[in-house]
Design a protein around this motif. Structure first.
Motif, short mmCIF file in Angstrom:
data_model
loop_
_atom_site.label_atom_id
_atom_site.label_comp_id
_atom_site.label_asym_id
_atom_site.label_seq_id
_atom_site.Cartn_x
_atom_site.Cartn_y
_atom_site.Cartn_z
N LYS A 99 8.67 1.62 -11.47
CA LYS A 99 9.18 0.18 -11.88
C LYS A 99 8.42 -0.93 -11.08
CE LYS A 99 13.13 -3.04 -12.41
NZ LYS A 99 14.49 -3.06 -12.11
N VAL A 100 7.80 -1.45 -11.91
CA VAL A 100 6.71 -2.51 -11.54
C VAL A 100 7.70 -3.68 -10.82
CG1 VAL A 100 5.20 -4.49 -11.81
CG2 VAL A 100 4.91 -2.44 -12.86
N GLU A 101 7.40 -4.06 -9.63
CA GLU A 101 8.43 -5.15 -8.69
C GLU A 101 7.84 -6.58 -9.06
OE1 GLU A 101 11.30 -4.33 -7.65
OE2 GLU A 101 11.19 -2.18 -7.86
N ARG A 102 8.85 -7.30 -8.83
CA ARG A 102 8.49 -8.68 -8.95
C ARG A 102 7.92 -9.19 -7.57
NH1 ARG A 102 12.69 -11.56 -13.11
NH2 ARG A 102 11.96 -10.43 -14.96
N GLY A 103 7.35 -10.25 -7.37
CA GLY A 103 7.02 -10.58 -5.97
C GLY A 103 5.92 -10.17 -5.42
N GLU A 104 5.60 -10.29 -4.34
CA GLU A 104 4.36 -9.95 -3.62
C GLU A 104 4.54 -10.03 -2.36
OE1 GLU A 104 0.71 -7.98 -3.84
OE2 GLU A 104 1.96 -8.83 -5.47
N GLN A 105 4.75 -8.83 -1.39
CA GLN A 105 4.87 -9.20 0.01
C GLN A 105 3.80 -8.31 0.95
OE1 GLN A 105 9.15 -7.69 1.53
NE2 GLN A 105 9.41 -7.24 -0.81
N HIS A 106 2.76 -7.89 0.40
CA HIS A 106 1.43 -7.24 0.95
C HIS A 106 2.00 -6.48 2.18
CE1 HIS A 106 -0.76 -10.50 -1.20
NE2 HIS A 106 -1.81 -9.49 -0.89
N ARG A 107 2.89 -5.49 1.84
CA ARG A 107 2.98 -4.51 2.59
C ARG A 107 2.08 -3.13 2.66
NH1 ARG A 107 9.17 -3.17 1.47
NH2 ARG A 107 8.32 -3.25 -0.59
N PHE A 108 1.97 -2.34 3.52
CA PHE A 108 1.29 -1.06 3.41
C PHE A 108 1.98 0.03 3.94
CE2 PHE A 108 0.09 -1.66 7.86
CZ PHE A 108 -0.24 -0.27 8.27
N VAL A 109 1.46 1.26 3.44
CA VAL A 109 2.14 2.50 3.97
C VAL A 109 1.39 3.65 4.20
CG1 VAL A 109 3.15 3.10 1.92
CG2 VAL A 109 4.54 3.83 4.00
N TRP B 115 3.94 7.99 7.82
CA TRP B 115 3.09 8.16 9.14
C TRP B 115 3.15 6.95 9.94
CZ3 TRP B 115 -1.66 6.45 10.81
CH2 TRP B 115 -2.17 6.96 11.92
N ASP B 116 2.84 5.66 8.92
CA ASP B 116 2.80 4.34 9.34
C ASP B 116 3.40 3.29 8.30
OD1 ASP B 116 2.37 2.19 11.41
OD2 ASP B 116 0.23 2.16 10.66
N THR B 117 3.58 2.22 8.92
CA THR B 117 3.90 0.92 7.86
C THR B 117 3.89 -0.25 8.41
OG1 THR B 117 5.89 0.35 6.31
CG2 THR B 117 6.40 1.17 8.62
N GLY B 118 3.93 -1.24 7.66
CA GLY B 118 3.54 -2.60 8.19
C GLY B 118 3.08 -3.74 7.05
N THR B 119 2.50 -4.53 7.34
CA THR B 119 1.88 -5.46 6.60
C THR B 119 0.17 -5.68 6.44
OG1 THR B 119 1.88 -7.48 8.20
CG2 THR B 119 3.64 -7.08 6.72
N TRP B 120 -0.24 -5.99 5.61
CA TRP B 120 -1.71 -6.17 5.32
C TRP B 120 -2.16 -7.28 4.73
CZ3 TRP B 120 -5.03 -6.44 0.87
CH2 TRP B 120 -4.39 -6.36 -0.50
#
Length: 246
Positions: free
Chosen positions: A21-31, A101-106
């Protein structure tokens, strides 16, 4: 439209993975998810336009600028896949064990859409394991069998680089601290909890295969799931040890 391919490959009545499901908003996270399926690899995902843009990296990302990691672009994944960690049951697409393995923001270093379209995506990561500037550069290969999905993931030279980086020394989940074997042996891993806290083959020919149908996966061994060890069989030559004389 963005997640049609993701949804088409999965049977959500048989897998704990979230429905696309396509989400609204933009948080620029990465995993980055370590995934032991038919082949061990790492899934590198950047949140963009309400989905996770995804690449399969056979050897995993590196903090050493000398390492150029092959990264095969795959179908977009839903943002709800961000903290997926557990077991994909046998018989389903991608069956095997998944570890966060890793997560955060980009942070994109320029216009992210233009860079992605031009095949030269520069960005900065702020994760628990990965930090600093990286680039995803699309390869212009014309070799037979190429599908136009080959990229290279490379670390830029900065204060976060680590020459001689060894990814195996960071082999644990940033959510739960578990290893792949621990997740595979946990009965609760068959059910996904989105807010839970807590040998790589040379070459990448397998990433060029057509995955229209789920392939048969090697079953994950879980003989020690409950912490019990199989009993050794007694043979005719086995007997009791003689008591030591007093």
């Amino acid at each position: 439209m963005a997640l049609d391919q993701y949804n088409k490959k999965r049977r959500f009545d048989r897998t704990p993975e979230p429905k696309g499901k396509v989400e609204r908003g933009e948080q620029h996270r990465f995993v980055v998810q370590k995934h032991r399926a038919s082949h061990l690899h790492y899934d590198f995902r950047l949140e963009m336009d309400g989905v996770l843009k995804s690449w399969a990296v056979p050897k995993g990302p590196s903090l050493d600028p000398a390492d150029k990691r092959l990264a095969m672009q795959v179908e977009d994944h839903p943002v709800s896949y961000f903290h997926f960690e557990g077991l994909i049951p046998e018989g389903n697409y991608g069956a095997g064990t998944v570890l966060v393995w890793d997560t955060g923001t980009w942070e994109p270093l320029g216009n992210e859409h233009e860079m992605l379209n031009h095949g030269d995506l520069k960005f900065r990561l702020n994760g628990e394991k990965l930090k600093g500037e990286f680039v995803l550069a699309k390869m212009r290969s014309r070799r037979p069998g190429a599908k136009g999905t080959e990229w290279l993931l490379t670390k830029k030279k900065d204060e976060a680089m680590q020459p001689g980086f060894d990814i195996d020394k960071l082999d644990y989940s940033v959510l739960t601290g578990r290893s792949l074997d621990q997740i595979a042996g946990d009965e609760g891993s068959a059910e996904w909890e989105s807010n839970r806290k807590a040998a790589v083959r040379k070459g990448a020919e397998w990433l060029l295969e057509d995955d229209k149908e789920p392939r048969k996966r090697t079953q994950v061994k879980q003989t020690a799931r409950k912490g019990t060890k199989p009993k050794a069989r007694k043979t005719s030559s086995q007997g009791k040890r003689p008591r030591r004389a007093a």
